[in-house]
Design a protein around this motif. Structure first.
Motif, PDB file in Angstrom:
ATOM      1  N   ALA A  96     -18.525   5.533  91.666  1.00 22.85           N
ATOM      2  CA  ALA A  96     -17.376   5.958  92.470  1.00 22.85           C
ATOM      3  C   ALA A  96     -16.715   7.196  91.874  1.00 22.85           C
ATOM      4  N   LEU A  97     -16.550   7.236  90.540  1.00 19.92           N
ATOM      5  CA  LEU A  97     -15.950   8.409  89.884  1.00 19.92           C
ATOM      6  C   LEU A  97     -16.828   9.644  90.051  1.00 19.92           C
ATOM      7  N   LEU A  98     -18.138   9.471  89.961  1.00 22.21           N
ATOM      8  CA  LEU A  98     -19.049  10.599  90.119  1.00 22.21           C
ATOM      9  C   LEU A  98     -18.929  11.200  91.517  1.00 22.21           C
ATOM     10  N   VAL A  99     -18.845  10.320  92.535  1.00 24.17           N
ATOM     11  CA  VAL A  99     -18.700  10.809  93.915  1.00 24.17           C
ATOM     12  C   VAL A  99     -17.404  11.575  94.083  1.00 24.17           C
ATOM     13  N   ILE A 100     -16.340  11.071  93.468  1.00 17.69           N
ATOM     14  CA  ILE A 100     -15.031  11.748  93.573  1.00 17.69           C
ATOM     15  C   ILE A 100     -15.098  13.138  92.950  1.00 17.69           C
ATOM     16  N   PHE A 101     -15.708  13.279  91.752  1.00 13.28           N
ATOM     17  CA  PHE A 101     -15.786  14.580  91.062  1.00 13.28           C
ATOM     18  C   PHE A 101     -16.623  15.574  91.844  1.00 13.28           C
ATOM     19  N   VAL A 102     -17.723  15.087  92.451  1.00  9.77           N
ATOM     20  CA  VAL A 102     -18.579  15.999  93.224  1.00  9.77           C
ATOM     21  C   VAL A 102     -17.853  16.488  94.466  1.00  9.77           C
ATOM     22  N   VAL A 103     -17.151  15.591  95.117  1.00  9.69           N
ATOM     23  CA  VAL A 103     -16.448  15.978  96.345  1.00  9.69           C
ATOM     24  C   VAL A 103     -15.341  16.972  96.051  1.00  9.69           C
ATOM     25  N   ASN A 104     -14.635  16.783  94.952  1.00 11.51           N
ATOM     26  CA  ASN A 104     -13.455  17.612  94.647  1.00 11.51           C
ATOM     27  C   ASN A 104     -13.761  18.836  93.785  1.00 11.51           C
ATOM     28  N   ARG A 105     -15.049  19.128  93.442  1.00 11.12           N
ATOM     29  CA  ARG A 105     -15.329  20.281  92.583  1.00 11.12           C
ATOM     30  C   ARG A 105     -14.977  21.568  93.306  1.00 11.12           C
ATOM     31  N   GLN A 106     -14.607  22.603  92.469  1.00 12.00           N
ATOM     32  CA  GLN A 106     -14.221  23.909  93.012  1.00 12.00           C
ATOM     33  C   GLN A 106     -15.251  24.943  92.598  1.00 12.00           C
ATOM     34  N   ALA A 107     -15.605  25.800  93.509  1.00  9.74           N
ATOM     35  CA  ALA A 107     -16.560  26.869  93.200  1.00  9.74           C
ATOM     36  C   ALA A 107     -15.891  27.910  92.304  1.00  9.74           C
ATOM     37  N   PRO A 108     -16.662  28.577  91.348  1.00  7.81           N
ATOM     38  CA  PRO A 108     -16.066  29.602  90.479  1.00  7.81           C
ATOM     39  C   PRO A 108     -15.538  30.764  91.281  1.00  7.81           C
ATOM     40  N   GLU A 109     -14.401  31.268  90.813  1.00  8.48           N
ATOM     41  CA  GLU A 109     -13.766  32.382  91.497  1.00  8.48           C
ATOM     42  C   GLU A 109     -14.542  33.662  91.212  1.00  8.48           C
ATOM     43  N   ARG A 110     -14.738  34.440  92.163  1.00  3.45           N
ATOM     44  CA  ARG A 110     -15.414  35.710  92.038  1.00  3.45           C
ATOM     45  C   ARG A 110     -14.409  36.842  92.223  1.00  3.45           C
ATOM     46  N   SER A 111     -14.586  37.874  91.302  1.00  5.79           N
ATOM     47  CA  SER A 111     -13.685  39.035  91.379  1.00  5.79           C
ATOM     48  C   SER A 111     -14.543  40.280  91.437  1.00  5.79           C
ATOM     49  N   ASP A 112     -14.250  41.159  92.334  1.00  8.38           N
ATOM     50  CA  ASP A 112     -14.983  42.406  92.464  1.00  8.38           C
ATOM     51  C   ASP A 112     -14.473  43.485  91.512  1.00  8.38           C
ATOM     52  N   SER A 113     -13.301  43.292  90.809  1.00  5.82           N
ATOM     53  CA  SER A 113     -12.748  44.308  89.902  1.00  5.82           C
ATOM     54  C   SER A 113     -13.439  44.188  88.540  1.00  5.82           C
ATOM     55  N   PRO A 114     -13.795  45.317  87.873  1.00 10.89           N
ATOM     56  CA  PRO A 114     -14.454  45.280  86.555  1.00 10.89           C
ATOM     57  C   PRO A 114     -13.497  44.787  85.474  1.00 10.89           C
ATOM     58  N   PRO A 115     -14.052  44.263  84.320  1.00 12.92           N
ATOM     59  CA  PRO A 115     -13.172  43.806  83.228  1.00 12.92           C
ATOM     60  C   PRO A 115     -12.424  44.979  82.621  1.00 12.92           C
ATOM     61  N   ALA A 116     -11.279  44.674  82.055  1.00 14.49           N
ATOM     62  CA  ALA A 116     -10.456  45.716  81.443  1.00 14.49           C
ATOM     63  C   ALA A 116     -11.152  46.263  80.197  1.00 14.49           C
ATOM     64  N   PRO A 117     -11.101  47.599  79.981  1.00 12.49           N
ATOM     65  CA  PRO A 117     -11.718  48.165  78.777  1.00 12.49           C
ATOM     66  C   PRO A 117     -11.069  47.615  77.508  1.00 12.49           C
ATOM     67  N   MET A 118     -11.901  47.471  76.438  1.00 12.35           N
ATOM     68  CA  MET A 118     -11.393  46.968  75.168  1.00 12.35           C
ATOM     69  C   MET A 118     -10.777  48.119  74.383  1.00 12.35           C
ATOM     70  N   ALA A 119      -9.553  47.907  73.937  1.00 11.14           N
ATOM     71  CA  ALA A 119      -8.854  48.938  73.171  1.00 11.14           C
ATOM     72  C   ALA A 119      -9.399  48.975  71.741  1.00 11.14           C
ATOM     73  N   VAL A 120      -9.826  50.153  71.281  1.00 14.04           N
ATOM     74  CA  VAL A 120     -10.374  50.312  69.928  1.00 14.04           C
ATOM     75  C   VAL A 120      -9.842  51.598  69.321  1.00 14.04           C
ATOM     76  N   ALA A 121      -9.846  51.660  67.992  1.00 14.15           N
ATOM     77  CA  ALA A 121      -9.499  52.875  67.250  1.00 14.15           C
ATOM     78  C   ALA A 121     -10.789  53.517  66.770  1.00 14.15           C
ATOM     79  N   ALA A 122     -10.822  54.848  66.773  1.00 11.66           N
ATOM     80  CA  ALA A 122     -12.030  55.556  66.386  1.00 11.66           C
ATOM     81  C   ALA A 122     -11.661  56.815  65.608  1.00 11.66           C
ATOM     82  N   ILE A 123     -12.633  57.299  64.816  1.00 13.46           N
ATOM     83  CA  ILE A 123     -12.491  58.561  64.090  1.00 13.46           C
ATOM     84  C   ILE A 123     -13.633  59.473  64.503  1.00 13.46           C
ATOM     85  N   GLU A 124     -13.405  60.765  64.357  1.00 16.38           N
ATOM     86  CA  GLU A 124     -14.441  61.736  64.690  1.00 16.38           C
ATOM     87  C   GLU A 124     -15.209  62.095  63.431  1.00 16.38           C
ATOM     88  N   ALA A 125     -16.519  61.908  63.454  1.00 19.88           N
ATOM     89  CA  ALA A 125     -17.354  62.186  62.282  1.00 19.88           C
ATOM     90  C   ALA A 125     -17.446  63.688  62.060  1.00 19.88           C
TER      91      ALA A 125
END
Length: 446
Positions: A23-52
Protein backbone atom coordinates in the motif's frame (compact mmCIF):
# COMPACT_ATOMS: atom_id res chain seq x y z
CA UNK A 1 -4.10 -27.24 18.77
CA UNK A 2 -2.06 -24.53 20.46
CA UNK A 3 0.86 -24.97 18.02
CA UNK A 4 -1.48 -24.62 15.06
CA UNK A 5 -2.90 -21.38 16.42
CA UNK A 6 0.63 -19.97 16.85
CA UNK A 7 1.57 -20.82 13.26
CA UNK A 8 -1.61 -19.23 11.92
CA UNK A 9 -0.87 -16.06 13.95
CA UNK A 10 2.62 -15.69 12.51
CA UNK A 11 1.41 -16.21 8.96
CA UNK A 12 -1.30 -13.61 9.49
CA UNK A 13 1.26 -11.07 10.79
CA UNK A 14 3.47 -11.58 7.73
CA UNK A 15 0.52 -11.17 5.39
CA UNK A 16 -0.54 -7.95 7.10
CA UNK A 17 3.07 -6.54 6.83
CA UNK A 18 3.23 -7.30 3.12
CA UNK A 19 -0.10 -5.67 2.55
CA UNK A 20 0.96 -2.49 4.32
CA UNK A 21 4.25 -2.36 2.33
CA UNK A 22 2.43 -2.73 -0.97
CA UNK A 23 0.00 0.00 0.00
CA UNK A 24 2.84 2.44 0.84
CA UNK A 25 4.62 1.64 -2.42
CA UNK A 26 1.45 2.40 -4.42
CA UNK A 27 1.03 5.70 -2.58
CA UNK A 28 4.66 6.80 -3.31
CA UNK A 29 4.38 5.89 -6.99
CA UNK A 30 1.12 7.75 -7.41
CA UNK A 31 2.35 10.89 -5.64
CA UNK A 32 5.88 11.09 -7.19
CA UNK A 33 6.86 14.37 -8.88
CA UNK A 34 8.79 14.64 -12.11
CA UNK A 35 12.16 16.57 -11.92
CA UNK A 36 11.88 20.23 -12.72
CA UNK A 37 13.48 21.28 -15.95
CA UNK A 38 15.03 24.72 -16.49
CA UNK A 39 16.08 26.12 -19.83
CA UNK A 40 18.40 28.79 -18.20
CA UNK A 41 22.16 27.86 -17.96
CA UNK A 42 23.85 27.50 -14.51
CA UNK A 43 25.37 30.61 -13.01
CA UNK A 44 29.11 31.06 -13.74
CA UNK A 45 31.45 30.16 -10.87
CA UNK A 46 33.24 33.16 -9.40
CA UNK A 47 37.04 32.64 -9.34
CA UNK A 48 40.17 34.74 -8.84
CA UNK A 49 42.91 34.59 -11.45
CA UNK A 50 46.35 36.03 -12.23
CA UNK A 51 47.92 36.77 -15.58
CA UNK A 52 51.04 34.69 -16.27
CA UNK A 53 54.02 36.90 -17.10
CA UNK A 54 57.80 36.22 -17.12
CA UNK A 55 59.31 37.74 -14.00
CA UNK A 56 62.68 38.06 -12.33
CA UNK A 57 63.30 35.02 -10.17
CA UNK A 58 65.79 34.64 -7.33
CA UNK A 59 67.15 31.13 -6.89
CA UNK A 60 67.50 29.82 -3.36
CA UNK A 61 69.12 26.93 -1.55
CA UNK A 62 68.24 26.15 2.05
CA UNK A 63 69.93 23.89 4.53
CA UNK A 64 71.27 23.52 8.05
CA UNK A 65 74.65 23.22 9.67
CA UNK A 66 76.60 23.56 12.91
CA UNK A 67 78.73 26.62 13.61
CA UNK A 68 82.42 26.38 14.39
CA UNK A 69 85.27 28.91 14.71
CA UNK A 70 87.29 29.52 11.57
CA UNK A 71 90.50 28.91 13.54
CA UNK A 72 91.14 26.96 16.73
CA UNK A 73 94.38 26.97 18.75
CA UNK A 74 95.24 23.66 20.36
CA UNK A 75 97.96 24.72 22.83
CA UNK A 76 100.42 21.84 23.29
CA UNK A 77 103.71 21.96 25.22
CA UNK A 78 106.76 21.83 22.93
CA UNK A 79 109.11 21.85 25.94
CA UNK A 80 108.82 20.48 29.43
CA UNK A 81 108.88 22.49 32.62
CA UNK A 82 106.99 23.69 35.65
CA UNK A 83 104.19 26.25 35.25
CA UNK A 84 105.44 29.44 36.91
CA UNK A 85 102.83 31.88 35.59
CA UNK A 86 99.15 31.41 34.72
CA UNK A 87 96.72 34.16 33.71
CA UNK A 88 94.09 34.58 36.43
CA UNK A 89 91.31 34.46 33.78
CA UNK A 90 92.61 31.30 32.10
CA UNK A 91 89.27 29.52 32.36
CA UNK A 92 86.80 28.10 29.89
CA UNK A 93 84.64 30.76 28.22
CA UNK A 94 86.89 33.75 28.97
CA UNK A 95 87.53 36.30 26.22
CA UNK A 96 91.11 37.58 25.99
CA UNK A 97 92.83 40.08 23.73
CA UNK A 98 95.62 39.39 21.27
CA UNK A 99 99.07 39.59 22.90
CA UNK A 100 97.89 38.53 26.38
CA UNK A 101 100.31 36.22 28.22
CA UNK A 102 98.28 33.15 29.09
CA UNK A 103 100.85 30.73 30.49
CA UNK A 104 104.59 30.58 31.21
CA UNK A 105 106.87 27.64 32.02
CA UNK A 106 110.11 27.78 34.04
CA UNK A 107 112.68 29.26 31.59
CA UNK A 108 115.87 28.71 33.64
CA UNK A 109 116.96 25.52 31.88
CA UNK A 110 116.68 27.14 28.46
CA UNK A 111 118.32 30.38 29.59
CA UNK A 112 121.31 28.32 30.73
CA UNK A 113 121.38 26.54 27.38
CA UNK A 114 121.43 29.93 25.64
CA UNK A 115 124.25 31.17 27.86
CA UNK A 116 126.21 27.98 27.19
CA UNK A 117 125.78 28.25 23.42
CA UNK A 118 126.73 31.94 23.45
CA UNK A 119 129.85 31.17 25.51
CA UNK A 120 130.80 28.42 23.09
CA UNK A 121 130.45 30.82 20.15
CA UNK A 122 132.61 33.39 21.96
CA UNK A 123 135.22 30.73 22.66
CA UNK A 124 135.24 29.62 19.03
CA UNK A 125 135.68 33.20 17.86
CA UNK A 126 138.62 33.62 20.23
CA UNK A 127 140.16 30.31 19.18
CA UNK A 128 139.79 31.27 15.53
CA UNK A 129 141.55 34.59 16.08
CA UNK A 130 144.39 32.88 17.97
CA UNK A 131 144.68 30.22 15.29
CA UNK A 132 144.99 32.87 12.59
CA UNK A 133 147.80 34.55 14.54
CA UNK A 134 149.59 31.22 15.05
CA UNK A 135 149.14 30.35 11.40
CA UNK A 136 150.72 33.66 10.42
CA UNK A 137 153.75 32.95 12.61
CA UNK A 138 154.06 29.38 11.37
CA UNK A 139 153.89 30.55 7.76
CA UNK A 140 156.71 33.02 8.44
CA UNK A 141 158.72 30.21 10.03
CA UNK A 142 157.96 28.01 7.01
CA UNK A 143 159.23 30.71 4.65
CA UNK A 144 162.50 30.89 6.61
CA UNK A 145 162.81 27.10 6.62
CA UNK A 146 162.20 26.95 2.87
CA UNK A 147 164.87 29.59 2.27
CA UNK A 148 167.32 27.77 4.52
CA UNK A 149 166.61 24.49 2.77
CA UNK A 150 167.25 26.09 -0.63
CA UNK A 151 170.59 27.49 0.59
CA UNK A 152 171.70 24.14 2.03
CA UNK A 153 170.65 22.33 -1.14
CA UNK A 154 172.95 24.62 -3.16
CA UNK A 155 175.82 24.12 -0.74
CA UNK A 156 175.30 20.37 -0.70
CA UNK A 157 175.51 20.34 -4.48
CA UNK A 158 179.04 21.87 -4.26
CA UNK A 159 180.07 19.61 -1.37
CA UNK A 160 180.29 22.46 1.13
CA UNK A 161 177.61 20.92 3.40
CA UNK A 162 177.33 17.36 4.52
CA UNK A 163 174.46 15.12 3.54
CA UNK A 164 173.35 14.78 7.16
CA UNK A 165 172.97 18.56 7.49
CA UNK A 166 170.90 18.63 4.30
CA UNK A 167 168.62 15.82 5.54
CA UNK A 168 168.17 17.49 8.92
CA UNK A 169 167.06 20.69 7.23
CA UNK A 170 164.67 18.77 5.04
CA UNK A 171 163.06 17.14 8.12
CA UNK A 172 162.77 20.51 9.81
CA UNK A 173 161.10 22.02 6.75
CA UNK A 174 158.63 19.11 6.43
CA UNK A 175 157.74 19.50 10.13
CA UNK A 176 157.09 23.19 9.62
CA UNK A 177 154.92 22.43 6.61
CA UNK A 178 152.94 19.96 8.76
CA UNK A 179 152.43 22.59 11.47
CA UNK A 180 151.06 25.05 8.90
CA UNK A 181 148.75 22.41 7.42
CA UNK A 182 147.45 21.47 10.89
CA UNK A 183 146.53 25.07 11.64
CA UNK A 184 144.90 25.49 8.21
CA UNK A 185 142.79 22.35 8.82
CA UNK A 186 141.77 23.68 12.23
CA UNK A 187 140.64 26.95 10.62
CA UNK A 188 138.72 25.02 7.93
CA UNK A 189 136.75 23.23 10.67
CA UNK A 190 135.95 26.44 12.51
CA UNK A 191 132.85 27.38 10.34
CA UNK A 192 131.22 23.99 10.97
CA UNK A 193 131.86 24.33 14.71
CA UNK A 194 130.39 27.82 14.67
CA UNK A 195 127.36 26.55 12.72
CA UNK A 196 126.74 23.77 15.26
CA UNK A 197 126.99 26.25 18.09
CA UNK A 198 124.64 28.66 16.27
CA UNK A 199 122.11 25.86 15.76
CA UNK A 200 122.25 24.99 19.46
CA UNK A 201 121.80 28.68 20.29
CA UNK A 202 118.81 29.00 17.93
CA UNK A 203 117.24 25.83 19.36
CA UNK A 204 117.73 27.10 22.88
CA UNK A 205 116.13 30.40 21.98
CA UNK A 206 113.16 28.64 20.35
CA UNK A 207 112.80 26.46 23.42
CA UNK A 208 112.84 29.59 25.56
CA UNK A 209 110.14 31.20 23.42
CA UNK A 210 108.08 28.00 23.70
CA UNK A 211 107.93 28.47 27.46
CA UNK A 212 105.58 31.44 26.95
CA UNK A 213 102.05 31.10 25.55
CA UNK A 214 100.83 34.44 24.19
CA UNK A 215 97.41 34.89 22.53
CA UNK A 216 98.05 35.12 18.75
CA UNK A 217 94.66 36.78 18.20
CA UNK A 218 91.53 37.79 20.08
CA UNK A 219 90.20 34.50 21.41
CA UNK A 220 87.73 32.69 23.59
CA UNK A 221 89.09 29.95 25.80
CA UNK A 222 87.77 26.42 25.65
CA UNK A 223 88.81 23.57 27.89
CA UNK A 224 91.82 24.35 30.15
CA UNK A 225 93.83 21.38 31.42
CA UNK A 226 96.77 22.94 33.28
CA UNK A 227 97.24 24.51 36.70
CA UNK A 228 99.85 26.75 38.34
CA UNK A 229 103.02 24.92 39.56
CA UNK A 230 102.08 21.85 37.53
CA UNK A 231 104.91 20.13 35.67
CA UNK A 232 104.09 19.61 32.01
CA UNK A 233 105.75 17.22 29.58
CA UNK A 234 106.53 17.61 25.91
CA UNK A 235 103.39 16.98 23.85
CA UNK A 236 100.98 17.52 26.76
CA UNK A 237 97.76 19.37 25.87
CA UNK A 238 97.33 22.57 27.89
CA UNK A 239 94.22 24.41 26.66
CA UNK A 240 92.07 25.18 23.64
CA UNK A 241 91.09 28.59 22.29
CA UNK A 242 88.82 29.74 19.45
CA UNK A 243 89.51 32.77 17.28
CA UNK A 244 86.98 35.60 17.43
CA UNK A 245 87.88 36.86 13.95
CA UNK A 246 85.43 34.67 12.04
CA UNK A 247 83.05 31.72 12.34
CA UNK A 248 82.06 29.14 9.75
CA UNK A 249 79.02 26.97 9.14
CA UNK A 250 79.28 23.88 6.95
CA UNK A 251 75.71 23.73 5.69
CA UNK A 252 74.17 20.61 4.16
CA UNK A 253 72.05 21.61 1.15
CA UNK A 254 70.15 19.48 -1.38
CA UNK A 255 72.20 18.72 -4.46
CA UNK A 256 69.52 19.91 -6.90
CA UNK A 257 69.26 23.31 -5.18
CA UNK A 258 73.01 23.86 -5.14
CA UNK A 259 73.31 22.79 -8.76
CA UNK A 260 70.75 25.39 -9.87
CA UNK A 261 72.31 28.06 -7.69
CA UNK A 262 75.89 27.50 -8.86
CA UNK A 263 74.70 27.25 -12.44
CA UNK A 264 73.27 30.76 -12.20
CA UNK A 265 76.64 32.28 -11.18
CA UNK A 266 78.91 30.17 -13.39
CA UNK A 267 80.26 31.78 -16.58
CA UNK A 268 79.18 30.45 -19.95
CA UNK A 269 82.76 29.36 -20.66
CA UNK A 270 85.07 28.25 -17.86
CA UNK A 271 88.71 29.43 -18.01
CA UNK A 272 90.98 26.54 -19.02
CA UNK A 273 93.39 25.08 -16.51
CA UNK A 274 91.62 26.52 -13.48
CA UNK A 275 91.41 24.18 -10.49
CA UNK A 276 90.11 26.55 -7.81
CA UNK A 277 86.29 26.63 -7.76
CA UNK A 278 86.31 30.27 -6.66
CA UNK A 279 88.13 31.15 -9.91
CA UNK A 280 85.60 29.28 -12.04
CA UNK A 281 82.44 30.39 -10.21
CA UNK A 282 81.72 33.81 -8.71
CA UNK A 283 80.97 32.74 -5.15
CA UNK A 284 80.85 36.37 -4.00
CA UNK A 285 77.67 36.91 -6.03
CA UNK A 286 75.83 34.43 -3.80
CA UNK A 287 74.15 36.07 -0.82
CA UNK A 288 74.19 34.09 2.40
CA UNK A 289 71.96 34.62 5.43
CA UNK A 290 72.21 32.59 8.61
CA UNK A 291 69.58 32.24 11.32
CA UNK A 292 69.80 30.57 14.72
CA UNK A 293 67.33 27.70 14.87
CA UNK A 294 64.88 28.21 17.72
CA UNK A 295 65.54 31.95 17.96
CA UNK A 296 63.68 33.79 15.17
CA UNK A 297 65.20 37.14 14.37
CA UNK A 298 68.76 36.22 15.37
CA UNK A 299 70.52 36.46 12.01
CA UNK A 300 73.96 37.07 10.51
CA UNK A 301 75.13 38.01 7.05
CA UNK A 302 77.80 35.70 5.64
CA UNK A 303 79.59 34.79 2.44
CA UNK A 304 80.25 31.52 0.69
CA UNK A 305 83.97 30.72 0.87
CA UNK A 306 84.15 27.21 -0.54
CA UNK A 307 82.34 23.98 -1.33
CA UNK A 308 83.71 21.13 0.75
CA UNK A 309 84.94 18.01 -0.98
CA UNK A 310 82.46 15.18 -1.43
CA UNK A 311 78.83 14.78 -0.42
CA UNK A 312 77.50 14.11 3.05
CA UNK A 313 77.55 10.29 3.33
CA UNK A 314 74.25 10.14 5.23
CA UNK A 315 72.07 12.59 3.27
CA UNK A 316 74.00 12.88 -0.02
CA UNK A 317 73.80 16.66 0.42
CA UNK A 318 76.36 19.21 -0.74
CA UNK A 319 78.55 20.70 2.00
CA UNK A 320 78.82 24.46 1.48
CA UNK A 321 80.99 26.47 3.89
CA UNK A 322 79.68 29.93 4.82
CA UNK A 323 81.83 32.37 6.79
CA UNK A 324 80.71 35.19 9.09
CA UNK A 325 83.31 37.86 9.84
CA UNK A 326 83.55 39.31 13.35
CA UNK A 327 80.64 37.32 14.83
CA UNK A 328 81.22 38.89 18.27
CA UNK A 329 81.27 42.50 17.09
CA UNK A 330 77.54 43.32 17.42
CA UNK A 331 76.70 40.71 20.06
CA UNK A 332 74.17 41.80 22.68
CA UNK A 333 73.37 38.71 24.77
CA UNK A 334 70.84 37.37 25.39
CA UNK A 335 68.78 39.08 22.66
CA UNK A 336 71.51 38.80 20.05
CA UNK A 337 74.08 36.16 20.99
CA UNK A 338 77.32 35.83 19.04
CA UNK A 339 77.73 33.06 16.49
CA UNK A 340 79.75 30.50 18.38
CA UNK A 341 80.70 26.85 18.41
CA UNK A 342 77.99 24.14 18.11
CA UNK A 343 75.07 26.49 17.37
CA UNK A 344 72.55 24.85 15.02
CA UNK A 345 72.11 27.26 12.12
CA UNK A 346 69.63 27.56 9.25
CA UNK A 347 71.39 28.77 6.09
CA UNK A 348 69.75 30.51 3.12
CA UNK A 349 71.79 31.02 -0.06
CA UNK A 350 70.35 33.05 -2.92
CA UNK A 351 71.39 34.52 -6.24
CA UNK A 352 69.49 36.21 -9.10
CA UNK A 353 68.37 33.83 -11.82
CA UNK A 354 69.96 34.23 -15.25
CA UNK A 355 66.61 34.84 -17.00
CA UNK A 356 62.96 35.64 -16.31
CA UNK A 357 60.67 32.72 -15.49
CA UNK A 358 56.96 31.91 -15.67
CA UNK A 359 56.04 31.49 -12.00
CA UNK A 360 52.74 30.46 -10.42
CA UNK A 361 51.75 29.65 -6.86
CA UNK A 362 52.35 25.98 -6.09
CA UNK A 363 48.78 25.83 -4.75
CA UNK A 364 47.50 26.52 -8.28
CA UNK A 365 48.83 23.14 -9.45
CA UNK A 366 46.38 20.26 -9.40
CA UNK A 367 48.21 16.97 -9.96
CA UNK A 368 50.28 18.36 -12.81
CA UNK A 369 47.52 20.56 -14.24
CA UNK A 370 46.73 24.26 -14.17
CA UNK A 371 43.18 25.64 -14.32
CA UNK A 372 43.06 28.37 -16.96
CA UNK A 373 40.34 30.77 -18.08
CA UNK A 374 40.09 31.12 -21.86
CA UNK A 375 38.88 34.13 -23.86
CA UNK A 376 35.21 33.07 -23.37
CA UNK A 377 35.72 32.72 -19.59
CA UNK A 378 35.53 28.96 -19.86
CA UNK A 379 37.59 26.56 -17.75
CA UNK A 380 40.57 24.89 -19.45
CA UNK A 381 42.46 22.14 -17.67
CA UNK A 382 46.03 22.31 -19.00
CA UNK A 383 48.78 19.76 -18.20
CA UNK A 384 52.07 21.61 -17.61
CA UNK A 385 55.72 20.69 -17.06
CA UNK A 386 57.19 22.04 -13.82
CA UNK A 387 60.92 22.83 -13.93
CA UNK A 388 61.18 22.96 -10.12
CA UNK A 389 59.40 24.20 -7.03
CA UNK A 390 60.88 26.67 -4.56
CA UNK A 391 59.04 27.17 -1.30
CA UNK A 392 55.40 27.87 -2.35
CA UNK A 393 56.28 28.81 -5.94
CA UNK A 394 56.37 26.64 -9.05
CA UNK A 395 58.44 27.49 -12.12
CA UNK A 396 56.64 26.36 -15.28
CA UNK A 397 58.88 24.95 -17.98
CA UNK A 398 56.28 24.13 -20.67
CA UNK A 399 52.51 24.23 -21.15
CA UNK A 400 51.87 27.84 -20.13
CA UNK A 401 52.19 30.94 -22.31
CA UNK A 402 52.63 34.55 -21.19
CA UNK A 403 49.33 36.42 -20.90
CA UNK A 404 47.21 33.36 -20.05
CA UNK A 405 45.00 33.59 -16.99
CA UNK A 406 45.71 31.10 -14.21
CA UNK A 407 42.84 30.32 -11.83
CA UNK A 408 43.90 30.43 -8.18
CA UNK A 409 40.81 28.79 -6.62
CA UNK A 410 40.51 25.07 -6.03
CA UNK A 411 37.17 24.42 -7.74
CA UNK A 412 34.97 21.46 -6.90
CA UNK A 413 33.96 20.20 -9.35
CA UNK A 414 36.36 21.44 -12.07
CA UNK A 415 34.63 20.54 -15.33
CA UNK A 416 36.31 21.34 -18.62
CA UNK A 417 34.45 24.14 -20.38
CA UNK A 418 32.38 25.26 -17.39
CA UNK A 419 31.49 28.95 -17.24
CA UNK A 420 33.55 31.20 -14.98
CA UNK A 421 33.19 34.65 -13.55
CA UNK A 422 36.86 35.71 -13.52
CA UNK A 423 38.25 38.42 -11.24
CA UNK A 424 41.86 39.44 -11.76
CA UNK A 425 43.66 39.43 -8.42
CA UNK A 426 46.30 42.15 -8.79
CA UNK A 427 47.28 41.89 -5.13
CA UNK A 428 48.10 38.21 -5.62
CA UNK A 429 50.17 39.11 -8.69
CA UNK A 430 52.15 41.65 -6.65
CA UNK A 431 52.74 39.12 -3.87
CA UNK A 432 53.83 36.53 -6.42
CA UNK A 433 56.32 38.93 -8.00
CA UNK A 434 57.72 39.87 -4.59
CA UNK A 435 58.14 36.23 -3.60
CA UNK A 436 59.83 35.48 -6.92
CA UNK A 437 62.35 38.27 -6.22
CA UNK A 438 63.09 36.67 -2.85
CA UNK A 439 61.38 39.37 -0.78
CA UNK A 440 59.66 38.38 2.43
CA UNK A 441 56.06 39.40 2.88
CA UNK A 442 55.02 41.34 6.00
CA UNK A 443 55.03 39.07 9.03
CA UNK A 444 56.78 36.29 7.15
CA UNK A 445 60.19 34.80 7.95
CA UNK A 446 62.61 35.06 5.03
Amino acid sequence: MTVLIQRLGRALAVAIGLAIGLALLVIFVVNRQAPERSDSPPAPMAVAAIEAQPMAFRLEARGHGVARPSETWQAVANVSGRVVERHPALESGTLLREGTLLLALDPSRYELAIAEAEAELTQLESEEANTWRLLDLERQALDLAEQELSRIERLAATGSVSTSQRDAQRRSTVGQRQAVTTLENALALMPAQRERASVRLSQARRDLSDTRFVAPYDLRLGEVEVELHQFVSVGQRLFEADSLAAAEVEARLPFSMVRRLLGSVAPAELPPGSLDLSERIDLDSIEAELELVGAPGVRWEGRVVRVASGLDPATRAVRVVVRVEQPWRDARPPDRPPLQRDMYIRVLLSAPGPEAQLVVPASALHQGELYLADDQDRLVRRPVSVAFQQRDLAVIEAGLAPGERVVLDDMQPAIEGMALSVRRDEAAEARLAARARGEALPGERP
